[in-house]
Design an enzyme around this catalytic site. Structure first.
Site, PDB file in Angstrom:
ATOM      1  N   PHE A 140       0.855  -1.186   0.000  1.00  0.00           N
ATOM      2  CA  PHE A 140       0.000   0.000   0.000  1.00  0.00           C
ATOM      3  C   PHE A 140       0.891   1.236   0.000  1.00  0.00           C
ATOM      4  CE2 PHE A 140      -2.439   3.462   1.788  1.00  0.00           C
ATOM      5  CZ  PHE A 140      -3.628   3.368   1.092  1.00  0.00           C
ATOM      6  N   ASP A 225       9.231   3.028   1.474  1.00  0.00           N
ATOM      7  CA  ASP A 225       8.045   3.661   2.042  1.00  0.00           C
ATOM      8  C   ASP A 225       8.016   3.382   3.543  1.00  0.00           C
ATOM      9  OD1 ASP A 225       5.453   4.145   3.014  1.00  0.00           O
ATOM     10  OD2 ASP A 225       4.509   3.664   1.105  1.00  0.00           O
ATOM     11  N   LYS A 254       2.570  10.259   8.400  1.00  0.00           N
ATOM     12  CA  LYS A 254       1.894   9.776   9.602  1.00  0.00           C
ATOM     13  C   LYS A 254       2.481  10.338  10.895  1.00  0.00           C
ATOM     14  CE  LYS A 254      -0.422   5.770   7.621  1.00  0.00           C
ATOM     15  NZ  LYS A 254      -1.783   6.337   7.704  1.00  0.00           N
TER      16      LYS A 254
END
Length: 402
Positions: A140, A225, A254
């Site tokens: 993702f 990532d 985040k």
């Protein structure tokens, strides 16, 4: 009608239905605890999907945001400001580089945007004849067109194609499949150190070193990532530091802002300066308030020893879940305060509901996996309160699950 039901009805009437109707309406938070619109209290073990690194209402974060908003809230990128420079310098230092050396930072507003920037960076840096990108199954990387093109979850990617990009997906953790896919036509490899949205799926030891070696052999970029894993979540500033590798481009978001929207793409070597003036931009990226928040997050993690807290209490959490010995639990994956509780049945949704009824917020990230990503400030007593309650939560789930 309860206050929550009233908000849900208004939500359904005003917002698009892409999130469904959330079951809980939160109105306040303090420390690791949040309250809903009807006054119920929950221990937050999700932290806004690994975002609220310092929990809720942390004085360092609230002071930094208030002070910066009062001084200067926005500049656009027509002008620079001190917080943006300070944050870029701080991230470069945490990555073991020196300002003015071979690392540079681009600030965005989210992880998806950080990955979009990474795509443009590697395309700009690629030589002739390179047009293919390698990613991993069930990965993702975001929901905008570029990031979705390299996202390996077919159910969310395929309805929105084609993307105009040549992307090959290989099994996550399979070094042989990766090496076979990465050749001199490859622009970049996108990979996560742990697949978060797939259910906290960990790769075999040495996998990131294999990715690094395959990229080096083919002259392709290694894009890592760390949007979920970065900023202390695993007990290290960045998960790749424990693996002893350095990517060519690192993406972050985040936990970096502690609740404020910010993302970053960090380039190294030739990828640090691949973008020329006018190649990319963001009106809000690197805005003063988000940068001030991120600096407060980094300062607090360092001064309060939250990397060690993540490592120690993450182990306590995993051990407590395992020790419960409940038949619905098959095992625990992950590292630090980033754990996936693997279930013996596809009952994650029911576990999430039962946990909320007992006063705990957890996330059903996959049909048979519960994700736990509490604030890095969580205490030993709070971890033990959850693990002590877990058998009863799972017993209630057993009764509800056919």
């Amino acid at each position: 009608m309860t206050a929550t039901a009233d908000l849900q009805a208004r939500f359904d009437a005003a917002l698009m239905p892409n999130y469904g109707t959330p079951p809980i309406a939160l109105v306040r938070g303090e420390g690791r605890r949040v309250w809903d619109a009807d006054g119920r209290s929950y221990l937050d073990l999700v932290a806004g999907i690994a975002v609220s690194a310092l929990g809720h209402g942390h004085p360092a974060l609230t002071a930094a945001v208030a002070d910066q908003a009062a001084a200067l809230a926005h500049t656009s990128n027509l002008y620079l400001h001190p917080r943006e420079v300070e944050l870029a310098e701080r991230l470069i230092g945490l990555l073991g580089a020196e300002p003015g050396g071979d690392a540079r930072v681009f600030f965005a507003n989210s992880g998806t945007e950080a990955n979009e920037a990474a795509l443009k960076i590697v395309k700009r840096a690629a030589g002739p004849g390179r047009g293919r990108i390698v990613s991993t199954a069930n990965a993702f990387h975001g929901r905008t067109s570029g990031a979705l093109a390299v996202t390996g979850k077919a159910a969310i990617r395929e309805p929105f194609g084609p993307f105009g990009m040549d992307v090959v997906f290989v099994p996550y953790g399979d070094a042989d499949a990766l090496r076979a896919a990465v050749d001199t036509t490859c622009t970049a490899v996108f990979v996560e150190p742990v697949q978060g949205e797939a259910g906290i799926v960990t790769a075999p030891d040495g996998y990131l070193r294999e990715v690094r070696a395959a990229c080096d052999a083919a002259g392709a970029a290694f894009v890592l990532d760390e949007i979920q894993s970065g900023i202390g979540r695993t007990g290290h500033w960045f998960a790749h530091q424990a693996a002893g590798v350095r990517p060519d481009v690192l993406t972050l978001a985040k936990g970096l802002g502690g609740g404020l929207p910010i993302g970053a793409a960090v380039g190294f070597g030739r990828y640090a300066t691949a973008l020329a003036k006018g190649d990319h931009g963001s009106t809000f990226g690197g805005n003063p308030v988000a940068c001030a928040a991120a600096l407060a997050v980094l300062d607090t993690i360092e001064t309060q020893g939250l990397l060690a807290n993540a490592a120690d209490l993450g182990a306590l959490l995993a051990d407590g879940i395992t020790a419960a010995g409940h038949p619905l639990v098959a095992g625990v994956r992950g590292t630090g305060l980033w754990r996936g509780v693997v279930l013996t049945a596809p009952a994650a949704g029911a576990v999430q509901t039962a946990a909320a009824a007992h006063g705990f917020l957890v996330n059903a990230v996959a049909p048979d996996v519960i994700r736990l990503a509490p604030p890095l400030t969580i205490t030993r007593d709070e971890i033990q309160a959850f693990t002590a309650a877990l058998p009863a939560i799972l017993d209630d789930t057993d009764r509800e699950t056919p």
